[in-house]
Design a protein around this motif. Sequence first.
Motif, PDB file in Angstrom:
ATOM      1  N   ALA A   1       0.827  -1.210   0.000  1.00 33.90           N
ATOM      2  CA  ALA A   1       0.000   0.000   0.000  1.00 33.90           C
ATOM      3  C   ALA A   1       0.858   1.255   0.000  1.00 33.90           C
ATOM      4  CB  ALA A   1      -0.933  -0.014   1.207  1.00 33.90           C
ATOM      5  N   ASN A   2       0.532   2.202  -0.864  1.00 34.00           N
ATOM      6  CA  ASN A   2       1.257   3.461  -0.955  1.00 34.00           C
ATOM      7  C   ASN A   2       0.397   4.621  -0.470  1.00 34.00           C
ATOM      8  OD1 ASN A   2       3.579   2.319  -2.051  1.00 34.00           O
ATOM      9  ND2 ASN A   2       2.751   2.413  -4.139  1.00 34.00           N
ATOM     10  N   VAL A   3       1.022   5.765  -0.289  1.00 33.92           N
ATOM     11  CA  VAL A   3       0.315   6.957   0.166  1.00 33.92           C
ATOM     12  C   VAL A   3      -0.841   7.288  -0.760  1.00 33.92           C
ATOM     13  CG1 VAL A   3       0.526   9.445   0.540  1.00 33.92           C
ATOM     14  CG2 VAL A   3       2.320   7.896   1.372  1.00 33.92           C
ATOM     15  N   ALA A   4      -0.619   7.158  -2.070  1.00 33.29           N
ATOM     16  CA  ALA A   4      -1.645   7.516  -3.052  1.00 33.29           C
ATOM     17  C   ALA A   4      -2.877   6.623  -2.972  1.00 33.29           C
ATOM     18  CB  ALA A   4      -1.067   7.454  -4.460  1.00 33.29           C
TER      19      ALA A   4
ATOM     20  N   PRO B   1       5.824  15.173   6.475  1.00 31.14           N
ATOM     21  CA  PRO B   1       5.401  16.275   5.595  1.00 31.14           C
ATOM     22  C   PRO B   1       5.963  16.182   4.182  1.00 31.14           C
ATOM     23  CG  PRO B   1       7.034  17.030   7.190  1.00 31.14           C
ATOM     24  CD  PRO B   1       6.626  15.650   7.621  1.00 31.14           C
ATOM     25  N   GLY B   2       7.088  15.524   3.998  1.00 31.96           N
ATOM     26  CA  GLY B   2       7.686  15.438   2.668  1.00 31.96           C
ATOM     27  C   GLY B   2       7.285  14.184   1.909  1.00 31.96           C
ATOM     28  N   ARG B   3       6.264  13.502   2.331  1.00 31.41           N
ATOM     29  CA  ARG B   3       5.869  12.233   1.699  1.00 31.41           C
ATOM     30  C   ARG B   3       5.408  12.459   0.256  1.00 31.41           C
ATOM     31  NH1 ARG B   3       1.853  13.975   5.033  1.00 31.41           N
ATOM     32  NH2 ARG B   3      -0.257  14.131   4.143  1.00 31.41           N
TER      33      ARG B   3
END
Length: 324
Positions: A181-184, A225-227
């Motif tokens: 699973a990714n952030v998107a 924050p930089g993800r």
Amino acid sequence: MSPRPISTVTTDLVVAPAGTLVRDEDEAYVRRVCEEIERQWALELKNAHTKRAYRRCVGNWFDWTLDNGVSPLAARRQHSAQWSADLQEVLGASAVNQALSAMNSWYEYGLDEYPQAFEIEHTPWRKKHRVETSDESQTLGLDKEEAQRLRAMSWEYGAADAAVIEILLGMGLRSAELEAANVASYGGARGHRTLQIVRKRTKKQTLVVPPDAARALDEHLARRPGRRDGDALVLCADGKRLTNRRIAGIVQRCCRAARIDKALSPHGLRHTCATLMLDAGVPLRKVQRFLGHADPRTTNRYDLARHDLDGSPVYDLAGYLAKA
């Protein structure tokens, strides 16, 4: 227009060699024929408890086959084997064997009394599809009180650990699905927090994220924050992606802290999710569909059912676990 008699069931059905239904309209007709045979078969069952249990099991078999575009009247042994495997992810060995016995009993009756209605000559059930039973559970799971303790303790180790436990327990994900699973893949739809995952055989499924899992993910992501969209949804304390070993370590650490004396694996939390959903009153077929048990050959007409967010059993489970 009066219903066609059972004797004509195979005269104009469009059935592929593997028993796959080709036309949408065939499904309603096949279901009607199967249920008529089922009503006659049930009259042969003398014990009221057995009758209720067997009819429930056979109804689940009808749902599973038709959800996968397969006619129960033409099902093969590979379908029985896959159904058995899917049931084992939700039910214990005895319950799986009862379901298989019920299915076999229905076929034996139907093939004997209405052979003209079937595209097969023998029951698809085989002895090897049965599950070996033992005094010990094949997959360790948690009861409701243990699950509540585990969830509470996971927050003591931070949002990342809490997210892992809440997702595995509250959503029934496999370790590989959480790893990938990714952030998107985390977002929203129709007023729900959602997570798109990749099931076995690259099949995508969108799941509702329960409130506590969403809270843990939001807190964890707020500290990054930089993800980027391609980054892992959950990172370990050292900034690296989760692996199956790391996920297992989080589960075991939280179990020890919660004083749960079980050698619980990540898959054990998937088993717990299914068991507690059933305890919460979620129908078996709904649990199976939610856990991604539908065959990849399922036709597109079932996509909306698989992505039904409003009726997600995640909410049933969350409400059940919230009760003392």
